[in-house]
Design a protein around this motif. Sequence first.
Motif, PDB file in Angstrom:
ATOM      1  N   GLU A   1      58.843  36.387  30.909  1.00  0.00           N
ATOM      2  CA  GLU A   1      57.941  35.333  31.371  1.00  0.00           C
ATOM      3  C   GLU A   1      56.789  35.123  30.417  1.00  0.00           C
ATOM      4  O   GLU A   1      56.240  36.070  29.861  1.00  0.00           O
ATOM      5  CB  GLU A   1      57.385  35.692  32.761  1.00  0.00           C
ATOM      6  N   ASP A   2      56.434  33.874  30.216  1.00  0.00           N
ATOM      7  CA  ASP A   2      55.261  33.529  29.408  1.00  0.00           C
ATOM      8  C   ASP A   2      54.104  33.339  30.373  1.00  0.00           C
ATOM      9  O   ASP A   2      53.904  32.258  30.921  1.00  0.00           O
ATOM     10  CB  ASP A   2      55.557  32.238  28.616  1.00  0.00           C
ATOM     11  N   VAL A   3      53.352  34.409  30.599  1.00  0.00           N
ATOM     12  CA  VAL A   3      52.288  34.382  31.599  1.00  0.00           C
ATOM     13  C   VAL A   3      50.940  34.511  30.914  1.00  0.00           C
ATOM     14  O   VAL A   3      50.769  35.287  29.975  1.00  0.00           O
ATOM     15  CB  VAL A   3      52.466  35.536  32.622  1.00  0.00           C
ATOM     16  N   LEU A   4      50.002  33.728  31.402  1.00  0.00           N
ATOM     17  CA  LEU A   4      48.624  33.783  30.925  1.00  0.00           C
ATOM     18  C   LEU A   4      47.861  34.739  31.836  1.00  0.00           C
ATOM     19  O   LEU A   4      47.696  34.479  33.022  1.00  0.00           O
ATOM     20  CB  LEU A   4      48.025  32.372  31.002  1.00  0.00           C
ATOM     21  N   ASN A   5      47.415  35.877  31.295  1.00  0.00           N
ATOM     22  CA  ASN A   5      46.742  36.897  32.094  1.00  0.00           C
ATOM     23  C   ASN A   5      45.227  36.748  31.961  1.00  0.00           C
ATOM     24  O   ASN A   5      44.674  36.891  30.867  1.00  0.00           O
ATOM     25  CB  ASN A   5      47.168  38.297  31.640  1.00  0.00           C
ATOM     26  N   ILE A   6      44.557  36.472  33.071  1.00  0.00           N
ATOM     27  CA  ILE A   6      43.105  36.249  33.083  1.00  0.00           C
ATOM     28  C   ILE A   6      42.452  37.329  33.939  1.00  0.00           C
ATOM     29  O   ILE A   6      42.858  37.556  35.087  1.00  0.00           O
ATOM     30  CB  ILE A   6      42.743  34.870  33.664  1.00  0.00           C
ATOM     31  N   PHE A   7      41.434  37.966  33.390  1.00  0.00           N
ATOM     32  CA  PHE A   7      40.721  39.037  34.086  1.00  0.00           C
ATOM     33  C   PHE A   7      39.294  38.577  34.373  1.00  0.00           C
ATOM     34  O   PHE A   7      38.657  37.935  33.525  1.00  0.00           O
ATOM     35  CB  PHE A   7      40.707  40.287  33.196  1.00  0.00           C
ATOM     36  N   SER A   8      38.795  38.891  35.584  1.00  0.00           N
ATOM     37  CA  SER A   8      37.423  38.534  35.898  1.00  0.00           C
ATOM     38  C   SER A   8      36.881  39.477  36.972  1.00  0.00           C
ATOM     39  O   SER A   8      37.644  40.125  37.699  1.00  0.00           O
ATOM     40  CB  SER A   8      37.321  37.084  36.393  1.00  0.00           C
ATOM     41  N   VAL A   9      35.553  39.554  37.042  1.00  0.00           N
ATOM     42  CA  VAL A   9      34.892  40.366  38.068  1.00  0.00           C
ATOM     43  C   VAL A   9      33.834  39.513  38.765  1.00  0.00           C
ATOM     44  O   VAL A   9      33.289  38.579  38.167  1.00  0.00           O
ATOM     45  CB  VAL A   9      34.212  41.628  37.464  1.00  0.00           C
ATOM     46  N   ALA A  10      33.580  39.810  40.043  1.00  0.00           N
ATOM     47  CA  ALA A  10      32.550  39.074  40.785  1.00  0.00           C
ATOM     48  C   ALA A  10      32.045  39.945  41.919  1.00  0.00           C
ATOM     49  O   ALA A  10      32.775  40.776  42.462  1.00  0.00           O
ATOM     50  CB  ALA A  10      33.119  37.768  41.331  1.00  0.00           C
ATOM     51  N   SER A  11      30.777  39.727  42.265  1.00  0.00           N
ATOM     52  CA  SER A  11      30.187  40.411  43.410  1.00  0.00           C
ATOM     53  C   SER A  11      29.191  39.468  44.063  1.00  0.00           C
ATOM     54  O   SER A  11      28.360  38.875  43.386  1.00  0.00           O
ATOM     55  CB  SER A  11      29.486  41.699  42.960  1.00  0.00           C
ATOM     56  N   GLY A  12      29.292  39.325  45.368  1.00  0.00           N
ATOM     57  CA  GLY A  12      28.407  38.411  46.082  1.00  0.00           C
ATOM     58  C   GLY A  12      29.058  37.054  46.280  1.00  0.00           C
ATOM     59  O   GLY A  12      29.886  36.611  45.475  1.00  0.00           O
ATOM     60  N   HIS A  13      28.682  36.384  47.348  1.00  0.00           N
ATOM     61  CA  HIS A  13      29.319  35.109  47.714  1.00  0.00           C
ATOM     62  C   HIS A  13      29.112  34.036  46.662  1.00  0.00           C
ATOM     63  O   HIS A  13      30.011  33.220  46.402  1.00  0.00           O
ATOM     64  CB  HIS A  13      28.770  34.625  49.061  1.00  0.00           C
ATOM     65  N   LEU A  14      27.953  33.993  46.000  1.00  0.00           N
ATOM     66  CA  LEU A  14      27.710  32.948  45.001  1.00  0.00           C
ATOM     67  C   LEU A  14      28.674  33.097  43.830  1.00  0.00           C
ATOM     68  O   LEU A  14      29.309  32.115  43.415  1.00  0.00           O
ATOM     69  CB  LEU A  14      26.255  33.005  44.502  1.00  0.00           C
ATOM     70  N   TYR A  15      28.792  34.300  43.310  1.00  0.00           N
ATOM     71  CA  TYR A  15      29.672  34.489  42.148  1.00  0.00           C
ATOM     72  C   TYR A  15      31.144  34.370  42.534  1.00  0.00           C
ATOM     73  O   TYR A  15      31.969  33.992  41.707  1.00  0.00           O
ATOM     74  CB  TYR A  15      29.368  35.825  41.459  1.00  0.00           C
ATOM     75  N   GLU A  16      31.482  34.678  43.781  1.00  0.00           N
ATOM     76  CA  GLU A  16      32.857  34.432  44.223  1.00  0.00           C
ATOM     77  C   GLU A  16      33.121  32.938  44.340  1.00  0.00           C
ATOM     78  O   GLU A  16      34.242  32.480  44.062  1.00  0.00           O
ATOM     79  CB  GLU A  16      33.102  35.128  45.568  1.00  0.00           C
ATOM     80  N   ARG A  17      32.125  32.184  44.693  1.00  0.00           N
ATOM     81  CA  ARG A  17      32.241  30.712  44.719  1.00  0.00           C
ATOM     82  C   ARG A  17      32.456  30.197  43.301  1.00  0.00           C
ATOM     83  O   ARG A  17      33.335  29.363  43.051  1.00  0.00           O
ATOM     84  CB  ARG A  17      30.962  30.140  45.316  1.00  0.00           C
ATOM     85  N   PHE A  18      31.671  30.721  42.350  1.00  0.00           N
ATOM     86  CA  PHE A  18      31.858  30.365  40.937  1.00  0.00           C
ATOM     87  C   PHE A  18      33.243  30.766  40.455  1.00  0.00           C
ATOM     88  O   PHE A  18      33.901  30.045  39.700  1.00  0.00           O
ATOM     89  CB  PHE A  18      30.806  31.059  40.066  1.00  0.00           C
ATOM     90  N   LEU A  19      33.696  31.960  40.898  1.00  0.00           N
ATOM     91  CA  LEU A  19      34.986  32.488  40.455  1.00  0.00           C
ATOM     92  C   LEU A  19      36.127  31.558  40.860  1.00  0.00           C
ATOM     93  O   LEU A  19      37.021  31.263  40.047  1.00  0.00           O
ATOM     94  CB  LEU A  19      35.197  33.884  41.064  1.00  0.00           C
ATOM     95  N   ARG A  20      36.107  31.062  42.079  1.00  0.00           N
ATOM     96  CA  ARG A  20      37.156  30.143  42.535  1.00  0.00           C
ATOM     97  C   ARG A  20      37.165  28.871  41.685  1.00  0.00           C
ATOM     98  O   ARG A  20      38.233  28.336  41.347  1.00  0.00           O
ATOM     99  CB  ARG A  20      36.950  29.799  44.014  1.00  0.00           C
ATOM    100  N   ILE A  21      35.972  28.396  41.355  1.00  0.00           N
ATOM    101  CA  ILE A  21      35.867  27.175  40.547  1.00  0.00           C
ATOM    102  C   ILE A  21      36.373  27.439  39.133  1.00  0.00           C
ATOM    103  O   ILE A  21      37.082  26.610  38.542  1.00  0.00           O
ATOM    104  CB  ILE A  21      34.406  26.669  40.552  1.00  0.00           C
ATOM    105  N   MET A  22      36.048  28.600  38.577  1.00  0.00           N
ATOM    106  CA  MET A  22      36.560  28.965  37.247  1.00  0.00           C
ATOM    107  C   MET A  22      38.082  28.997  37.263  1.00  0.00           C
ATOM    108  O   MET A  22      38.741  28.478  36.360  1.00  0.00           O
ATOM    109  CB  MET A  22      36.002  30.337  36.838  1.00  0.00           C
TER     110      MET A  22
END
Length: 1329
Positions: free
Chosen positions: A1023-1044
């Motif tokens: 499989e040709d998969v694009l692997n993206i790693f990210s970290v978040a803590s708190g509702h604001l950064y999780e909101r940003f994370l979904r948008i990213m």
Amino acid sequence: MCSEFIGEDGNEKFWQFVDTSVRSYYNLILKKAGQFLTDLQLNLLKFALALRSYSPAVHASQQIASDEPPPEACPAFVSIHVKMKTNHFISEMSLTAFPNVCRPKPYLYKNDHTYPGVNKTDVPVVILYAEIGTKKFTTFHKVLSEKAQDGTLIYVLRHFLPKPQKMLLSGYAVELAIKSTEYKAVDDTKVTGQLVTFQTFCDENDDEVQGFLFGTLKKSHPEIQEQLTDLRRHLLESTNDMAPLKVWEMQGINDIFRLIYTVEMHILDILRGEARVLEGLHNLGIKGEHQGKLLKLPVSAVDDSYSLDIRHPAIMWLNDIENDPTYRSWPTGVQELLRATFPGVIRQIRRNFFNLVLFLDPLQEESVELVKLAELFYKHKIPLRIGFVFVVNTKDEIDGFSDAGVGFYRLLNYIADEYDLSQLYTKVEVGETLSVDTVTAYLKKKFPKANAERILGVESEYDYKRQDGALFYKKSGLGALPLALFNGVPLSPDETEPDELETIILQRIMDTTTAFQRAVFMGQLTEGSDVVDYLMEQANVVPRMNPLILSTDRQYLDFTAKPGYLPGVRVGVIDNPTGKPSEDNTVLYRAIWASLLTQKNKAAAEFVQKLLIDESSQLLQQGRTKMKDFLIQKKFNTMEVDFIRSQQLFCRDVLKLSPGQRAVISNGRILGPFEELEEFTVEDFHLLEKITLSGSAEKVKAKVKQMGMKPKHASDLVMKVDALLTAAPKGEVRRDVHFIKDSHSVLNLSPRENEVFYDVVAIVDPLTREAQKMSPLLIVLSQVINVRLQVFMNCRAKLSEMPLKSFYRFVLESDVSFLANDTVSPGPVARFTELPESPLLTLNMITPESWIVQAVRSPHDLDNIHLQEVSGVVTAEYELEHLLLEGHCFDLSTGQPPRGLQFTLGMSQDPLMYDTIVMANLGYFQLKANPGAWILRLRKGRSEEIYQIVTHDGTDSPADAGDVIVVLNSFHSKIIKVRVQKKADKISEDLLSENSESKGIWDSIASITGGGSKKDDAEKKKEDVLNIFSVASGHLYERFLRIMMLSVLRHTNTPVKFWFLKNYLSPSFKETISHMAETYGFQYELVQYKWPRWLHQQTEKQRIIWGYKILFLDVLFPLAVDKIIFVDADQIVRADLKELRDLDLEGAPYGYTPFCDSRREMEGYRFWKTGYWASHLGHRKYHISALYVVDLKKFRRIAAGDRLRGQYQALSQDPNSLSNLDQDLPNNMIHQVVIKSLPQEWLWCETWCDDTSKVTAKTIDLCNNPKTKEPKLTAAARIVPEWVEYDNEIKQLLRRAQEEEDTATQEQSKKSPSSSQHKKGEQRKTHSG
């Protein structure tokens, strides 16, 4: 859990409790337990139940049962293991016949409860899985225990709960840390969900604020409850004003009483260990200062390297370093040891510091090789005195012509007399196999004039001391020949191998040199000392080696159960007859006992020796002789046989001896039972006396003498105290601390009189984080046990600012608590009350090292708690998801960690449940698990193909077992050591070679996988998969994370897999990510890694998250992932990240984007252009950590992760370094781990980049602006037009998901009102504020 607590004191007590236990209420169980426990132990049991200390042991049995697996809807079942079908046997036990009972013998674990019965190995093993106290358990237990006593089966009991329930735990802490509000990072989304009223968590009857009892007021005036609530809030705010304190105010605060201590789950073990000794001394009548003196005695730990005295005439010394002319040029002073030399150089000093004694049988082939090795040491002038003990035939009639060994010995004496033993090597060249012919032929060849008959024959003049060697060998008690002693310490058979011995001896010389240097420096070894005498006068030197006496595994009798005294004889005899005692078969023993009771010591000893002569005992048995002494005769005639029967029962029940078995008891220590032909000689008794006296008996005797007791009672007390202290588990050395002053800044708490008490001294700086941890512990300790407590205030004289910046609660209870209606309370919680509402708080869980916990329920943003904006109470529920199994792995051949080696953990039914990778730092690895029995294996694929497990320590299976079994049955950390080795045909293979990822692909350390079905390894690789790693803590950064995430998906056609660090994600994000994955068609995994205990710990949550971004890249992801791209949560992607993944990194392990230089007005904020960074970087650029791509294959191959962790460990000790940890560390390591600078368009940030470059930006990062400090949400909507569109789209998705969940919940509630309860996880703890 109660049974497990009692089981800690012995298997017998466990079964006694089980036999009497009933399913009942808490108090009844405690009453039953009280039959086996003292009052102090009962209090510790309550504490253990409150801590839930034995829950993992119960849960472990549950997991083992699931591997059987258990029959459906069965509250209790048995697992039968026999070699053949035995339906008759089963029906005889009134058990249900199993369809297939032909099963191999099961593996029994160290902590299994095996019913005490006849010890047989050829009978069936029956394992009962049941809940103690239930009717089913009683039915099974009655039958099985009877059969076990008869010896027809081995009965093992394991806990089994058909419907295990979750419980609230304690033994952890919760911290509310005050956050900086320099940059506003709080989500403006309103929290929805059920609000919990304050009364749920707080009893307001005693809710006093500034003198007002609000609980009482609200009951008296219910009509003004709202106004009273407002008044209470106002008073709390004014009481808890968070204004910065002035320096003079700080000095006053230092006088406030606060305590300090770091708590671990080991506290219960410490208390239990101390309880046995304290209660024992108390029961023996030793109290007050005498108790303290005995406790502080340095009872020497058992020495596992005993030394044999080598000053024996039977040793034929080949050389003498001190007297032989060969060594006359060497210096003689012991001070030469302190002269500096190059490392590894052996000092040549004319003293017998190092002595090698070889016990040899000349007829053994190995002897020749060892003699040649000794020759090598001698020829190369190694400062080693070499001696031989030849063990040959001792019969007088044997001569050198009939026995090659005797011939060799006589020839050796001839050479020593006529020439010099040191010429042995030039004279004797006996072949590989020694025979009479080779000895005689050699004699004729080398010494043609010698008289062979005079040397080898019956009348040989060279036969002296032939018996001495064999006699010395026999008396020494050493094992099989050949043997080597270095300075008297026996080497193991493996170390005595000729191939190993040379290396071992040289290493021992180097190691022993250090000990001699210390002795010279301390003045213990002087110029006038005889070195050999000094060595042989050490405490570990013994006249004989008897493994039974010197073993470190020792058993002791308990003399402290009841006050009282044993008979005053110091040498006693207990009869343990083979058959039933009668008048006829006990004549001899009754005569001995009558003598011991009526005569003085010397006379009794002489009389008993006469009785034991065969003739005397036969005459006595036949009644043909009478005791001459009237007292003995009288005592003998009146002595009943019953007392011998009582001694036989004592041997059976207390000493655990079978009829007729022999044993020796020395000051309570039991040696035996002996084998039928095993001897216990006079030399053994001398050795036992030496070991007993040198251990602690002499020291105890000295202290007991000071108590002024009568000799008879004092002797008994010495025996009992010695047994008690020596049997106690060895812990830290006790120190007798004397405080010069204790009148100021000290709190004294007196213990209750006439009870066992613990002496506790705490030294505390009140304004430290440790002080917050200790106060609840000491409060609970004072409730659990009787303490004499002293708390010394060790305050800092001056403080410039408040050192504490957090509110702290330690969750610990002294007993199981009950509600008003006598039902058990839900359990302990961390409760924060009277908090100020103005500061912004972040919640941290501080748990034992082995716990992995997750937030499972809370509608609130636990990373940003602002009480001013919350109506009601902030509540959160956390779950203990896993216990951590840690280990260290090394390659036995190289001594180095096998980087990239993979382990799996599972059960027989499911062998691959968790997996991990070994890192180079300390060969460390960690695996998530739960209580139970686990099988550790090398991962199928390259790990298993190249390596094999050789040995392992700290596990629950034998070191050479095929399967490595690890049992997790407590909250304590479990750390194992595994040694592996490459297979013979794979020596040149490398785990991390270019093609290493083609096999052995694993499913990662992930706990949750979503978005698509599992595929086999080959498909995943293709499989040709694009692997993206990210970290978040708190509702604001999780909101940003979904948008990213949405922005990434909108700009690529390549399948995407997101990897999120699970440790800090909120419950709401984990619940909704699956909906998003289903809607947008991506895969995701939540990876988890516990910060290793040996790596410097960060305390701030933000810095911990930064650490996870960079420190564990090599172990977070499976080997199958070639490249990973890290994208900050607050980024918006405008290009296809496939382009970044495929970018050539030109040999670098990772690529980062440099900071922009184009926005000129921010020049003063570019810290990397001046000072340290300017000089360190030189011409290189400082890179931003918001976006980077990692070539994981290259990263692992050059051990980049291990280098980064090593540098972090060095720098992080300084609190002023690595201020931006995730960014500073790779930039600091730029010379060791090269960074590929990515093109500037890959990261645009308004703070540092000018507006013209925004057009070409491939990603936009919402950097903080140190100049304007603009809030994130405002900046996002202003800088990135599409951000609002993405945000609205995600909000609609989450709204739909919530509606669907609400509908499903309502439908489920209609069907079953009780089914809507939360059912995730194993064990839970709650806190609220």
